[in-house]
Write an enzyme that holds these catalytic residues in place. Structure first.
Site, PDB file in Angstrom:
ATOM      1  N   ASN A  17       0.854  -1.186   0.000  1.00 60.34           N
ATOM      2  CA  ASN A  17       0.000   0.000   0.000  1.00 60.34           C
ATOM      3  C   ASN A  17       0.894   1.242   0.000  1.00 60.34           C
ATOM      4  O   ASN A  17       1.704   1.428   0.909  1.00 60.34           O
ATOM      5  CB  ASN A  17      -0.905  -0.033   1.241  1.00 60.34           C
TER       6      ASN A  17
ATOM      7  N   ASP B 194      -0.110   4.533  -0.139  1.00 58.40           N
ATOM      8  CA  ASP B 194      -0.790   5.789   0.208  1.00 58.40           C
ATOM      9  C   ASP B 194       0.123   6.771   0.934  1.00 58.40           C
ATOM     10  O   ASP B 194       0.046   7.982   0.722  1.00 58.40           O
ATOM     11  CB  ASP B 194      -2.001   5.512   1.127  1.00 58.40           C
ATOM     12  N   HIS B 195       0.988   6.246   1.811  1.00 58.35           N
ATOM     13  CA  HIS B 195       1.810   7.156   2.624  1.00 58.35           C
ATOM     14  C   HIS B 195       2.823   7.934   1.789  1.00 58.35           C
ATOM     15  O   HIS B 195       3.259   9.004   2.189  1.00 58.35           O
ATOM     16  CB  HIS B 195       2.542   6.384   3.722  1.00 58.35           C
TER      17      HIS B 195
ATOM     18  N   ARG C 244       3.189  18.849   0.999  1.00 57.70           N
ATOM     19  CA  ARG C 244       3.798  20.020   0.362  1.00 57.70           C
ATOM     20  C   ARG C 244       3.088  20.409  -0.925  1.00 57.70           C
ATOM     21  O   ARG C 244       3.523  21.327  -1.598  1.00 57.70           O
ATOM     22  CB  ARG C 244       5.247  19.691   0.000  1.00 57.70           C
TER      23      ARG C 244
ATOM     24  N   HIS D  59      -5.613   3.624  -1.859  1.00 61.33           N
ATOM     25  CA  HIS D  59      -6.962   3.971  -1.404  1.00 61.33           C
ATOM     26  C   HIS D  59      -7.269   5.363  -1.953  1.00 61.33           C
ATOM     27  O   HIS D  59      -6.666   6.351  -1.543  1.00 61.33           O
ATOM     28  CB  HIS D  59      -6.978   3.976   0.137  1.00 61.33           C
TER      29      HIS D  59
ATOM     30  N   ARG E  91      -9.425   8.114  -1.694  1.00 62.22           N
ATOM     31  CA  ARG E  91     -10.429   8.575  -0.731  1.00 62.22           C
ATOM     32  C   ARG E  91     -11.272   9.682  -1.333  1.00 62.22           C
ATOM     33  O   ARG E  91     -10.816  10.434  -2.198  1.00 62.22           O
ATOM     34  CB  ARG E  91      -9.735   9.092   0.541  1.00 62.22           C
TER      35      ARG E  91
ATOM     36  N   ARG F 202      -7.134  12.955   0.038  1.00 59.52           N
ATOM     37  CA  ARG F 202      -6.098  13.494   0.914  1.00 59.52           C
ATOM     38  C   ARG F 202      -4.698  12.997   0.557  1.00 59.52           C
ATOM     39  O   ARG F 202      -3.729  13.626   0.879  1.00 59.52           O
ATOM     40  CB  ARG F 202      -6.404  13.196   2.383  1.00 59.52           C
ATOM     41  N   HIS F 203      -4.613  11.833  -0.086  1.00 56.66           N
ATOM     42  CA  HIS F 203      -3.270  11.385  -0.477  1.00 56.66           C
ATOM     43  C   HIS F 203      -3.224  10.994  -1.959  1.00 56.66           C
ATOM     44  O   HIS F 203      -2.773  11.763  -2.790  1.00 56.66           O
ATOM     45  CB  HIS F 203      -2.708  10.293   0.458  1.00 56.66           C
TER      46      HIS F 203
ATOM     47  N   GLU G 189      -8.613   0.425  -3.318  1.00 56.25           N
ATOM     48  CA  GLU G 189      -9.501   0.506  -2.143  1.00 56.25           C
ATOM     49  C   GLU G 189     -10.366   1.740  -2.296  1.00 56.25           C
ATOM     50  O   GLU G 189      -9.857   2.814  -2.647  1.00 56.25           O
ATOM     51  CB  GLU G 189      -8.679   0.679  -0.864  1.00 56.25           C
TER      52      GLU G 189
ATOM     53  N   THR H 165      -7.068   6.750   9.466  1.00 61.14           N
ATOM     54  CA  THR H 165      -6.960   5.635   8.534  1.00 61.14           C
ATOM     55  C   THR H 165      -8.257   4.830   8.666  1.00 61.14           C
ATOM     56  O   THR H 165      -9.064   5.111   9.547  1.00 61.14           O
ATOM     57  CB  THR H 165      -5.720   4.765   8.842  1.00 61.14           C
ATOM     58  N   THR H 166      -8.443   3.833   7.785  1.00 62.25           N
ATOM     59  CA  THR H 166      -9.669   3.037   7.854  1.00 62.25           C
ATOM     60  C   THR H 166      -9.758   2.390   9.235  1.00 62.25           C
ATOM     61  O   THR H 166      -8.828   1.692   9.642  1.00 62.25           O
ATOM     62  CB  THR H 166      -9.637   1.939   6.772  1.00 62.25           C
TER      63      THR H 166
ATOM     64  N   GLU I 185     -11.285  -9.272   2.677  1.00 55.86           N
ATOM     65  CA  GLU I 185      -9.999  -8.924   3.292  1.00 55.86           C
ATOM     66  C   GLU I 185     -10.264  -8.788   4.784  1.00 55.86           C
ATOM     67  O   GLU I 185     -11.047  -7.931   5.212  1.00 55.86           O
ATOM     68  CB  GLU I 185      -9.440  -7.617   2.729  1.00 55.86           C
TER      69      GLU I 185
ATOM     70  N   HIS J 283      -3.928  -4.571   7.541  1.00 58.83           N
ATOM     71  CA  HIS J 283      -4.073  -3.426   8.443  1.00 58.83           C
ATOM     72  C   HIS J 283      -3.252  -3.647   9.709  1.00 58.83           C
ATOM     73  O   HIS J 283      -3.487  -4.595  10.449  1.00 58.83           O
ATOM     74  CB  HIS J 283      -5.531  -3.131   8.825  1.00 58.83           C
ATOM     75  N   GLY J 284      -2.290  -2.765   9.879  1.00 54.34           N
ATOM     76  CA  GLY J 284      -1.470  -2.784  11.096  1.00 54.34           C
ATOM     77  C   GLY J 284      -0.415  -3.874  11.124  1.00 54.34           C
ATOM     78  O   GLY J 284       0.270  -4.043  12.135  1.00 54.34           O
TER      79      GLY J 284
ATOM     80  N   GLY K  60       1.105  -1.431   4.344  1.00 50.32           N
ATOM     81  CA  GLY K  60       1.569  -0.106   3.940  1.00 50.32           C
ATOM     82  C   GLY K  60       2.481   0.565   4.942  1.00 50.32           C
ATOM     83  O   GLY K  60       3.690   0.658   4.753  1.00 50.32           O
ATOM     84  N   HIS K  61       1.889   0.995   6.046  1.00 51.98           N
ATOM     85  CA  HIS K  61       2.581   1.881   6.982  1.00 51.98           C
ATOM     86  C   HIS K  61       3.980   1.393   7.376  1.00 51.98           C
ATOM     87  O   HIS K  61       4.960   2.134   7.333  1.00 51.98           O
ATOM     88  CB  HIS K  61       1.704   2.067   8.229  1.00 51.98           C
TER      89      HIS K  61
HETATM   90  N1  PXP Z   1      -6.003  -2.948   4.029  1.00 57.01           N
HETATM   91  C1  PXP Z   1      -6.907  -1.937   4.074  1.00 57.01           C
HETATM   92  C2  PXP Z   1      -8.307  -2.226   3.640  1.00 57.01           C
HETATM   93  C3  PXP Z   1      -6.540  -0.646   4.477  1.00 57.01           C
HETATM   94  O1  PXP Z   1      -7.467   0.338   4.513  1.00 57.01           O
HETATM   95  C4  PXP Z   1      -5.187  -0.405   4.845  1.00 57.01           C
HETATM   96  C5  PXP Z   1      -4.769   0.963   5.258  1.00 57.01           C
HETATM   97  O2  PXP Z   1      -4.928   1.862   4.215  1.00 57.01           O
HETATM   98  C6  PXP Z   1      -4.290  -1.483   4.770  1.00 57.01           C
HETATM   99  C7  PXP Z   1      -4.716  -2.742   4.388  1.00 57.01           C
HETATM  100  C8  PXP Z   1      -2.839  -1.315   5.121  1.00 57.01           C
HETATM  101  O3  PXP Z   1      -2.720  -0.988   6.481  1.00 57.01           O
HETATM  102  P1  PXP Z   1      -1.319  -0.546   7.052  1.00 57.01           P
HETATM  103  O4  PXP Z   1      -0.971   0.766   6.410  1.00 57.01           O
HETATM  104  O5  PXP Z   1      -1.575  -0.418   8.517  1.00 57.01           O
HETATM  105  O6  PXP Z   1      -0.334  -1.615   6.699  1.00 57.01           O
END
Ligand code: PXP
Length: 249
Positions: free
Chosen positions: A7, A9-10, A18, A43, A45, A49-50, A70, A100-101, A151, A190-191, A212-213
């Site tokens: 992911n 997005d970050h 910026r 994602h 949105r 935002r990103h 997403e 975040t979601t 998921e 997620h996480g 992602g993160h």
């Molecule tokens: N899956 C979904 C559906 C998400 O919304 C996200 C966060 O955007 C992720 C996975 C990835 O989560 P993380 O950034 O915590 O790894």
């Protein structure tokens, strides 16, 4: 063995902070692929935002792995998905104020809208995955609204203290088993981090982990020293003469 959806997005978060042109999520997606990503997840949105619309169209044209989009199940986003034609749409709940979601979709509470949305997207040849909490009711409801994939939200597992982690893991494992027994295909995310991913990766039938993160954080950690070294080198070894030398009197 589960594959890895990265992911990005970050990366767009840093660019949008910026409103600049770098870092470019499309370029970074190609690097993620070089590193072994099996897919790229973004994602888009409602508040943009990103990730921006242009990023998604460019990703569609450039990446060589799979594009997982997403998005919230809104009319605007569905039309967008049909134009972009990602390899998968993952429907997620979206609240403007959230960072975040936060939780999975409430399938029962949105049954009609989800059913229509899934029909429309899958009718355009794009498989739909539903981002849900690892709860049997949500899995059964996902099947009944016509999704082909789910998921599972791993946030509670990821945030659990060591004492509770095995309990949270068991919930994901049971949910995975149920999903497979109903004929649903299985992703999770997620996480997830370098510390907690391995247990989830061993779940039977798990096809893809979306992360992602932690990967973007780690890329800063492993890349910062080199980035500083490159800048220091240029300052100490300029390639150009100054544009303008002030004349001495
Ligand atoms: N899956 C979904 C559906 C998400 O919304 C996200 C966060 O955007 C992720 C996975 C990835 O989560 P993380 O950034 O915590 O790894």
């Amino acid at each position: 063995m589960a594959s890895l959806g990265v992911n990005i997005d970050h990366i767009a978060n840093v660019r949008q902070a910026r409103k600049a042109v770098e870092p470019n999520p499309v370029t970074m997606a190609l690097l993620a692929e070089l590193g072994g990503a099996d897919g790229i997840t973004v994602h888009l949105r409602e508040d943009r935002r990103h990730i921006q619309d242009r990023d998604v169209f460019l990703l569609r044209e450039t990446i060589r792995t799979r594009l997982n989009l997403e998005m919230a199940p809104t009319r605007e986003m569905i039309e967008m998905a049909i134009k972009i034609k990602p390899d998968m749409v993952t429907l997620v709940p979206e609240r403007r104020e959230e960072i975040t979601t936060e939780g999975g979709l409430d399938i029962e509470g949105n049954r009609n809208n989800l059913k229509i949305s899934i029909e429309r997207i899958q009718g355009a040849g794009i498989p739909v995955s539903l981002f849900i909490d690892p709860i049997s009711e949500q899995i059964e409801a996902s099947k009944s609204v016509g999704a082909k994939w789910v998921e599972l939200h791993t946030g509670s597992y990821a945030e659990a203290t060591l004492v509770n982690q095995s309990l949270e893991f068991a919930k994901i494992q049971e949910a995975s088993f149920l999903a497979k027994s109903l004929g649903l295909r299985l992703n999770a995310g997620h996480g997830l981090t370098y510390q907690n991913v391995e247990h989830i990766a061993t779940i039977k039938g798990m096809e893809e982990l979306n992360i992602g993160h932690t990967i973007i954080s780690r890329s800063i950690a492993v890349g910062l020293k080199e980035a500083v070294r490159e800048m220091k080198y240029l300052i100490q070894n300029p390639r150009n003469e100054p544009f303008y030398e002030p004349q001495e009197d």
